[in-house]
Design an enzyme around this catalytic site. Structure first.
Site, PDB file in Angstrom:
ATOM      1  N   GLU A   1     -11.250   4.343   3.263  1.00 35.43           N
ATOM      2  CA  GLU A   1     -11.024   5.091   2.074  1.00 35.43           C
ATOM      3  C   GLU A   1     -12.460   5.382   1.079  1.00 35.43           C
ATOM      4  OE1 GLU A   1      -8.550   6.650   1.424  1.00 35.43           O
ATOM      5  OE2 GLU A   1      -7.051   5.829   2.923  1.00 35.43           O
TER       6      GLU A   1
ATOM      7  N   TYR B   1       0.941  -0.992   0.019  1.00 38.21           N
ATOM      8  CA  TYR B   1       0.084   0.033   0.072  1.00 38.21           C
ATOM      9  C   TYR B   1       0.787   1.180  -0.012  1.00 38.21           C
ATOM     10  CZ  TYR B   1      -3.135   3.636   2.226  1.00 38.21           C
ATOM     11  OH  TYR B   1      -3.710   4.833   2.410  1.00 38.21           O
ATOM     12  N   PHE B   2       0.521   1.966  -0.886  1.00 37.85           N
ATOM     13  CA  PHE B   2       1.388   3.380  -0.792  1.00 37.85           C
ATOM     14  C   PHE B   2       0.626   4.630  -0.187  1.00 37.85           C
ATOM     15  CE2 PHE B   2       2.024   7.618  -3.291  1.00 37.85           C
ATOM     16  CZ  PHE B   2       3.497   7.602  -2.890  1.00 37.85           C
ATOM     17  N   ALA B   3       0.677   5.246   0.673  1.00 36.11           N
ATOM     18  CA  ALA B   3      -0.012   6.371   1.583  1.00 36.11           C
ATOM     19  C   ALA B   3       0.511   7.662   1.312  1.00 36.11           C
ATOM     20  CB  ALA B   3      -0.102   5.734   2.951  1.00 36.11           C
ATOM     21  N   PHE B   4      -0.311   8.526   0.744  1.00 39.07           N
ATOM     22  CA  PHE B   4       0.258   9.881   0.467  1.00 39.07           C
ATOM     23  C   PHE B   4      -0.406  10.892   1.460  1.00 39.07           C
ATOM     24  CE2 PHE B   4      -2.786   8.484  -2.696  1.00 39.07           C
ATOM     25  CZ  PHE B   4      -3.834   9.634  -2.599  1.00 39.07           C
ATOM     26  N   GLY B   5      -1.583  10.477   2.108  1.00 37.49           N
ATOM     27  CA  GLY B   5      -2.303  11.476   2.689  1.00 37.49           C
ATOM     28  C   GLY B   5      -2.167  11.101   4.304  1.00 37.49           C
ATOM     29  N   SER B   6      -3.320  11.091   4.899  1.00 39.23           N
ATOM     30  CA  SER B   6      -3.273  10.878   6.515  1.00 39.23           C
ATOM     31  C   SER B   6      -2.837   9.472   6.971  1.00 39.23           C
ATOM     32  CB  SER B   6      -4.817  11.252   6.922  1.00 39.23           C
ATOM     33  OG  SER B   6      -5.621   9.937   6.628  1.00 39.23           O
TER      34      SER B   6
ATOM     35  N   TYR C   1      -6.272  17.837   9.142  1.00 43.17           N
ATOM     36  CA  TYR C   1      -5.797  16.943   8.219  1.00 43.17           C
ATOM     37  C   TYR C   1      -4.255  17.242   7.853  1.00 43.17           C
ATOM     38  CZ  TYR C   1      -6.205  14.226   4.068  1.00 43.17           C
ATOM     39  OH  TYR C   1      -6.038  13.239   2.841  1.00 43.17           O
TER      40      TYR C   1
END
Length: 192
Positions: A93, A18-23, A146
């Protein structure tokens, strides 16, 4: 960093990338719904830009998305998660509400390795900003809470300093969120 194989659950290990770019850059946030997540480093999506759009009631502002655009990069955390948490991540999500859609995209690491990762993108994405970050309209502004979570996660992940500085300049709507959530964030800051 060990090689991460695929964005789809692996039949042998029962995990996915998994690639996370937000919270979900911030481990505390991701572990709320995906306790099996293990950070495996960081990387970037080539020819995508980070943007904010829609309205997220939880955050009282526009959530992050990725939008294809030549010459841009979105940096984020690489996580390996047990497949048992996949439905939880999809629910977080808003896939079931058609807010985000799940994609499998190649993510590059600083060492040059390319990994297939699950990435979430808003179903409806915005057009580029006309005048840059200072011209971000109110309806496309994330909340301060956020952005604080994203910046905290970017620092925790070890993302490049110039990208962290960019995140710190994103125009927000000033909303500071639920007081209990703010207390949790303040406690976490003291422990860093």
């Amino acid at each position: 960093m060990a090689a991460i194989k695929s964005a789809l659950p692996d039949a042998v290990t029962g995990t996915f990338n998994y690639f996370a770019f937000g919270s979900n850059l911030w481990s505390k946030r991701l572990h709320m719904g995906s306790p099996t997540a293990v950070r495996k480093g960081f990387g970037y999506l080539e020819n995508f830009r980070l943007d904010f759009f829609h309205y997220a009631a939880r955050w009282r502002g526009a959530p992050a998305t990725i939008v294809e655009q030549q010459g841009h990069r979105v940096w984020g955390a690489l996580w390996e998660i047990n497949a048992t948490n996949l439905p939880d991540l999809d629910k977080q999500e808003g896939v079931h509400n058609q807010v985000y859609k799940a994609l499998t995209l190649p993510v590059r690491t600083p060492s040059g390795e390319t990994l297939e990762c699950r990435v979430y993108q808003l179903v409806k994405n915005p057009a580029p900003l006309e005048g840059g970050e200072e011209e971000r309209p109110f309806e496309r502004q994330p909340s301060k809470t956020y952005m604080d979570v994203i910046v905290r996660g970017a620092k925790e992940t070890g993302l490049p300093e110039d990208y962290v500085r960019f995140l710190e300049t994103v125009k927000h709507n000033g909303y500071t969120g639920d007081p209990q959530f703010e207390i949790d964030l303040a406690v976490q800051d003291k422990n860093l």
